[in-house]
Write an enzyme that holds these catalytic residues in place. Structure first.
Site, short mmCIF file in Angstrom:
data_model
loop_
_atom_site.label_atom_id
_atom_site.label_comp_id
_atom_site.label_asym_id
_atom_site.label_seq_id
_atom_site.Cartn_x
_atom_site.Cartn_y
_atom_site.Cartn_z
N ASP A 284 -26.45 0.03 22.89
CA ASP A 284 -26.99 0.59 23.96
C ASP A 284 -26.23 1.33 25.12
O ASP A 284 -24.96 1.25 24.65
CB ASP A 284 -27.68 -0.82 24.73
CG ASP A 284 -28.24 -0.44 26.19
OD1 ASP A 284 -29.05 0.21 26.32
OD2 ASP A 284 -27.87 -1.11 27.05
N ASP B 78 -26.88 2.16 28.64
CA ASP B 78 -26.79 1.91 30.05
C ASP B 78 -26.09 0.80 30.41
O ASP B 78 -26.56 -0.58 29.87
CB ASP B 78 -28.13 1.97 30.59
CG ASP B 78 -28.94 3.24 30.76
OD1 ASP B 78 -28.04 4.32 30.33
OD2 ASP B 78 -29.95 3.46 30.92
#
Length: 294
Positions: A47, A49
């Protein structure tokens, strides 16, 4: 030059030529011996963020677009507040993030795809490069050093995700796809944001296409929204986790790495190990938030 030295000159040049050829061949052989053999069945999925990067990449992108007058100061103030909320809360509110990203997509409506691609590199240097978590970056490099491919999997626009992946030397990126007609953005999405179960679907497709064995793969995220992705692989890891993900990781014996504390941490994999030092310093905004609570 002495006359008797001249007959030897061609022979010396020939000897030196042979020597340079042998040295070149030896260097090539050594390079081949030291190169990492590719791992054809294992890979890592990250991922972005708050996992690879502090905060939300879409807001960093919005700042760069604002400087280039893609939208107004009022718009960027709204985006800044959303970024502040995201960092203080430390969790992803799906509705909050969805509204923020939908607004950001509207900013690029009417602009050319090539235009965004051209300025993406500049925006990375301005707003994103210094936001990369050194600890998570070290983990990604560890996978690359083992010969594994590394993909980013994010709800951010695929264009900026691709820039981040390229600048970090990763294999590639999977991200939200914005609709465009004749090379111009419409402001709409192709399907939905790459979020939640959508990330798991994308990883399954990649695994099938590339011949990956999911039990031998790794996944990293900070959010409980990514449980479908994390649960899909054999080696999930919670990075800078929100409270829900931290609880789930502990209950299931998953690795947890928190780079927000400045602690030294060690990552132990199934076939090897690395040590990564977390990013130094603390989040001033979090300290300020704690004072406000008291």
């Amino acid at each position: 030059m002495p006359r008797d030295a001249r007959p030897d000159q061609p022979r010396n040049l020939q000897s030196r030529s042979v020597l340079s050829g042998q040295a070149s061949a030896s260097a090539s052989e050594m390079e081949s011996a030291l190169s990492t053999q590719p791992d054809l069945t294992g890979a890592a999925f990250f991922d972005v963020d708050n996992t690879i990067m502090q905060g939300a990449s879409i807001f960093h992108l919005a700042r760069g677009l604002h400087r280039r007058e893609f939208f107004t100061t009022k718009d960027i103030l709204k985006a800044t507040w959303q970024q502040f909320y995201f960092r203080v809360a430390g969790v992803e509110d799906p509705e909050h993030i969805a509204k923020a990203r939908s607004s950001a997509l509207a900013f690029i409506a009417g602009h050319k795809v090539t235009e965004l691609e051209e300025i993406g590199e500049e925006i990375f240097d301005e707003n994103m490069a210094h936001k990369i978590w050194p600890g998570t970056r070290a983990i990604a490099q560890w996978h690359l050093d083992r010969g594994q491919r590394v993909w980013l999997v994010t709800a951010a626009p695929v264009e900026i995700a691709t820039v981040i992946a390229r600048r970090l030397g990763l294999t590639g990126a999977l991200g939200t796809v914005s609709q465009h007609v004749d090379g111009v953005y419409t402001g709409e999405l192709v399907g939905d944001m790459l979020h939640g179960e959508g990330k798991a679907t994308a990883i399954r497709d990649i695994a099938e296409r590339e011949g990956l064995v999911l039990d031998e793969c790794f996944a990293y995220s900070d959010s409980s929204n990514d449980l479908p992705m994390l649960s899909l692989v054999g080696h999930p890891c919670a990075v800078n986790p929100d409270s829900a993900l931290r609880s789930h990781a502990r209950a299931n014996g998953w690795r947890i790495r928190d780079y927000r504390t400045g602690r030294k941490v060690a990552l132990f994999g199934g076939k090897g190990a690395i040590a990564a030092v977390a990013a130094g310093g603390t989040w001033r905004v979090l300290r300020h938030a704690k004072k406000l609570r008291h």
